[in-house]
Write a protein that holds these residues in place. Structure first.
Motif, PDB file in Angstrom:
ATOM      1  N   SER A 306      -1.301 -13.331  -9.263  1.00 37.98           N
ATOM      2  CA  SER A 306      -1.094 -12.710  -7.951  1.00 37.98           C
ATOM      3  C   SER A 306      -0.785 -11.240  -8.197  1.00 37.98           C
ATOM      4  CB  SER A 306       0.063 -13.369  -7.200  1.00 37.98           C
ATOM      5  OG  SER A 306       0.447 -12.566  -6.098  1.00 37.98           O
ATOM      6  N   ARG A 307      -1.678 -10.372  -7.779  1.00 41.78           N
ATOM      7  CA  ARG A 307      -1.501  -8.938  -8.036  1.00 41.78           C
ATOM      8  C   ARG A 307      -0.195  -8.423  -7.426  1.00 41.78           C
ATOM      9  NH1 ARG A 307      -2.597  -3.818  -5.895  1.00 41.78           N
ATOM     10  NH2 ARG A 307      -3.259  -2.319  -7.487  1.00 41.78           N
ATOM     11  N   GLY A 308       0.045  -8.820  -6.174  1.00 38.20           N
ATOM     12  CA  GLY A 308       1.266  -8.376  -5.500  1.00 38.20           C
ATOM     13  C   GLY A 308       2.512  -8.849  -6.221  1.00 38.20           C
ATOM     14  N   LYS A 309       2.502 -10.103  -6.673  1.00 38.72           N
ATOM     15  CA  LYS A 309       3.663 -10.656  -7.387  1.00 38.72           C
ATOM     16  C   LYS A 309       3.883  -9.890  -8.693  1.00 38.72           C
ATOM     17  CE  LYS A 309       6.860 -13.721  -8.577  1.00 38.72           C
ATOM     18  NZ  LYS A 309       6.585 -15.148  -8.754  1.00 38.72           N
ATOM     19  N   ASP A 312       5.302  -6.433  -7.937  1.00 37.80           N
ATOM     20  CA  ASP A 312       6.655  -6.570  -7.418  1.00 37.80           C
ATOM     21  C   ASP A 312       7.651  -6.878  -8.547  1.00 37.80           C
ATOM     22  OD1 ASP A 312       7.683  -6.835  -4.363  1.00 37.80           O
ATOM     23  OD2 ASP A 312       8.955  -8.031  -5.702  1.00 37.80           O
ATOM     24  N   GLY A 395      -4.917   0.206  -3.415  1.00 42.21           N
ATOM     25  CA  GLY A 395      -4.192  -0.460  -4.505  1.00 42.21           C
ATOM     26  C   GLY A 395      -3.511   0.479  -5.464  1.00 42.21           C
ATOM     27  N   PHE A 410       6.246  -6.065  -1.861  1.00 44.31           N
ATOM     28  CA  PHE A 410       5.008  -6.731  -1.476  1.00 44.31           C
ATOM     29  C   PHE A 410       5.271  -8.033  -0.729  1.00 44.31           C
ATOM     30  CE2 PHE A 410       3.229  -4.097  -4.927  1.00 44.31           C
ATOM     31  CZ  PHE A 410       2.110  -3.605  -4.282  1.00 44.31           C
ATOM     32  N   ASP A 411       4.271  -8.449   0.032  1.00 51.77           N
ATOM     33  CA  ASP A 411       4.286  -9.766   0.658  1.00 51.77           C
ATOM     34  C   ASP A 411       3.851 -10.775  -0.404  1.00 51.77           C
ATOM     35  OD1 ASP A 411       3.977 -12.065   2.089  1.00 51.77           O
ATOM     36  OD2 ASP A 411       2.600 -11.238   3.585  1.00 51.77           O
ATOM     37  N   GLU A 420      -2.580  -7.553  -0.307  1.00 54.49           N
ATOM     38  CA  GLU A 420      -1.184  -7.141  -0.531  1.00 54.49           C
ATOM     39  C   GLU A 420      -1.037  -5.622  -0.488  1.00 54.49           C
ATOM     40  OE1 GLU A 420      -3.017  -6.005  -4.073  1.00 54.49           O
ATOM     41  OE2 GLU A 420      -3.183  -8.004  -3.206  1.00 54.49           O
ATOM     42  N   ASP A 421      -2.065  -4.882  -0.954  1.00 52.48           N
ATOM     43  CA  ASP A 421      -1.972  -3.419  -0.977  1.00 52.48           C
ATOM     44  C   ASP A 421      -2.024  -2.839   0.442  1.00 52.48           C
ATOM     45  OD1 ASP A 421      -4.556  -4.241  -0.630  1.00 52.48           O
ATOM     46  OD2 ASP A 421      -5.427  -3.003  -2.211  1.00 52.48           O
ATOM     47  N   LEU A 424       1.363  -3.392   2.198  1.00 45.96           N
ATOM     48  CA  LEU A 424       2.387  -2.418   1.791  1.00 45.96           C
ATOM     49  C   LEU A 424       2.094  -1.050   2.406  1.00 45.96           C
ATOM     50  CD1 LEU A 424       4.877  -1.812  -0.035  1.00 45.96           C
ATOM     51  CD2 LEU A 424       3.240  -1.136  -1.806  1.00 45.96           C
TER      52      LEU A 424
END
Length: 501
Positions: A306-309, A312, A395, A410-411, A420-421, A424
């Motif tokens: 997960s890119r956002g995870k 984060d 991103g 991030f969500d 996610e980008d 934000l």
């Protein structure tokens, strides 16, 4: 001029004759006469100089009075103790802006590139050449400032039509927005914005045209400050799963630009899963030893990518002082100049930086007609044949850690890539921070093949292929591929005809 012109041969001093006064007395008389002439001439010149000085002083006073009445656009001094004079000065300046702009008459231009194009608009839509993020030649204005601007202009024009100057109490029709046909407008950056609006007239073939102008004021200094970035550290955070070969290429760029040229940098790699993990760690450790680089963190997560995870976790893991975070993907190439832009366009509690990067086309298509594909550094040229501004991507971003934490990060419900980008980015847009969004010359997205999985629906697959085409090559280059057979046939005919002749 006549007085200073050398005398001709026939105007030389006459020598005294033999029967006249003695030679000595003759010369003395002539010299005395000449001295008198020069003295009179000097007196005349002094009078002329005095007259010119008086005239110059008079002209200077006239100019000063004119400047007081119509101040220089670059030096407007509004006397707040005299509101009427201040208002008159401002009005005079605004009218001078209209006279300078291309409103009443055309301006000679050197080339076709110097022409400022108009955009046209109706009540519902704007038709534009510079399409930007929407990628549409027409749009319903979503930007509030543009929407409010055009609504204000239309309302002002309607007000002018319904209250004509000098109409007195004469009855006339009432104009409404439904009478508006179309308008055009353009902005001369140093003068103002010109609007030409057309409304329906009294009969079918009659129209009313209103010309409006929004003048811009002179340039004003807002701030002058020294900025010292010597101690400003950037923490580059890279989320990763597999892709060891891409990471090796990324580390070559990071070593040259981040470690050797910049030096004020930290690297945080957030790795998902265990496949290829040892290879990635080995690349990181080898770079650390060979470049004597200790400013890195490796975080491993046993979960689905997960890119956002990843971003984060990497941002929150930092325990030092407030730091600039650069969220970066493994297929990104950056320069040392970009790292400075990253620092200069971020400010804690004030500014976040969302650069628009340049996305590279498929090198095998771009350089297919060459003997060999150039090196990566030689490929990274900003031209329409080599790539495009990725204005739909959010991103890659620079922001202070404190701002990222305060905005809520991030969500983490968003899995995989994408979404996610933008989430934000929108949170920053909804905040009081200034979002700096601009194309940058030192940030590139390296081309990699886009995969369209078989499990996609026909509609999704079609959209995926359209996206793939856009990332492969420019319009003209794709056209050359489509018409490749026709081009080769034409060349063959040319060769045959030349052999016959």
């Amino acid at each position: 001029m006549l007085a200073c012109t050398p005398k001709g041969d026939n105007q030389q001093l006459a020598l005294p004759r033999v029967h006249s006064l003695t030679v000595k007395e003759g010369y003395e008389a002539i010299l005395q006469e000449r001295e008198e002439q020069h003295r009179n001439y000097i007196i005349s010149l002094k009078k002329q100089i005095a007259q010119l000085k008086a005239e110059l002083q008079g002209r200077s006073e006239q100019l000063k009075n004119m400047q007081d009445q119509y101040p220089d656009p670059l030096d407007i001094q509004l006397d707040h103790s005299n509101p009427e004079k201040a208002q008159a000065n401002l009005l005079a300046f605004l009218h001078s802006q209209i006279d300078k702009a291309e409103v009443h008459s055309g301006v000679k231009l050197s080339t076709e590139y110097a022409a400022v194009p108009f955009e046209s608009f109706t009540l519902q839509k704007v038709y534009q050449l510079e399409t930007g993020l929407t990628r549409h030649p027409e749009e319903k204005p979503v930007r509030k400032d543009k929407r409010d601007e055009l609504i204000e202009v239309i309302e002002l024009a309607i007000g002018s039509l319904n209250n004509p100057e000098g109409a007195g109490n004469a009855k006339h029709r009432v104009y409404t927005a439904s009478d508006f046909v179309e308008g055009i407008y353009r902005t001369e950056k140093d003068k103002g914005t010109l609007y030409e609006l057309t409304f329906k007239g009294d009969t079918k073939h009659q129209f009313k045209k209103i010309v409006l102008f929004r003048p811009f004021g002179p340039v004003m200094k807002v701030k002058n400050e020294n900025v010292n970035m010597a101690d400003t550290l950037i923490n580059v955070i890279v989320p990763l799963a597999k892709r060891a070969s891409k990471f090796r290429q990324f580390m070559q760029n990071f070593r040259e630009m981040g470690i050797q040229q910049d030096g004020r940098i930290h690297l945080t790699v957030v790795y998902f899963g265990k496949e290829q993990m040892n290879e990635v760690k080995s690349i990181l450790e080898n770079t650390s030893k060979s470049a004597n680089f200790k400013n890195f963190t490796f975080i491993q997560l046993n979960e689905e990518f997960s890119r956002g995870k990843g971003l984060d976790v990497g941002a929150r893991f930092w325990k030092g002082n407030n730091v600039v975070l650069f969220f970066c993907d493994v297929d990104i190439y950056f320069t040392a100049e970009f790292l400075n832009s990253c620092r200069l366009n971020t400010q804690p509690g004030k500014k976040v930086f969302y650069p628009v990067l340049f996305s590279q086309y498929n090198p095998s298509i771009i350089y297919g007609h060459h003997d060999s594909i150039p090196s990566l550094e030689q490929q990274l040229i900003i031209k329409k044949e080599t790539g495009f501004w990725r204005d739909f991507g959010f991103g890659m971003t620079c922001q202070y850690r404190s701002d990222f934490i305060n905005i809520g990060g991030f969500d983490l419900d968003i899995k995989g890539w994408g979404g996610e980008d933008v989430h934000l980015y929108r949170k920053y847009l909804h905040s009081n921070l200034i979002v700096i969004r601009t194309p940058v010359r030192g940030l590139f997205h390296l081309w990699h093949e886009k995969q369209c999985p078989d499990e996609l629906t026909p509609e999704q697959y079609k959209m995926c292929m359209q996206s793939k085409a856009m990332n492969e090559a420019s319009h003209s280059q794709l056209g050359m591929l489509v018409f490749k057979q026709e081009i080769e046939t034409h060349l063959h005919r040319q060769k045959v005809s030349s052999k016959k002749t």
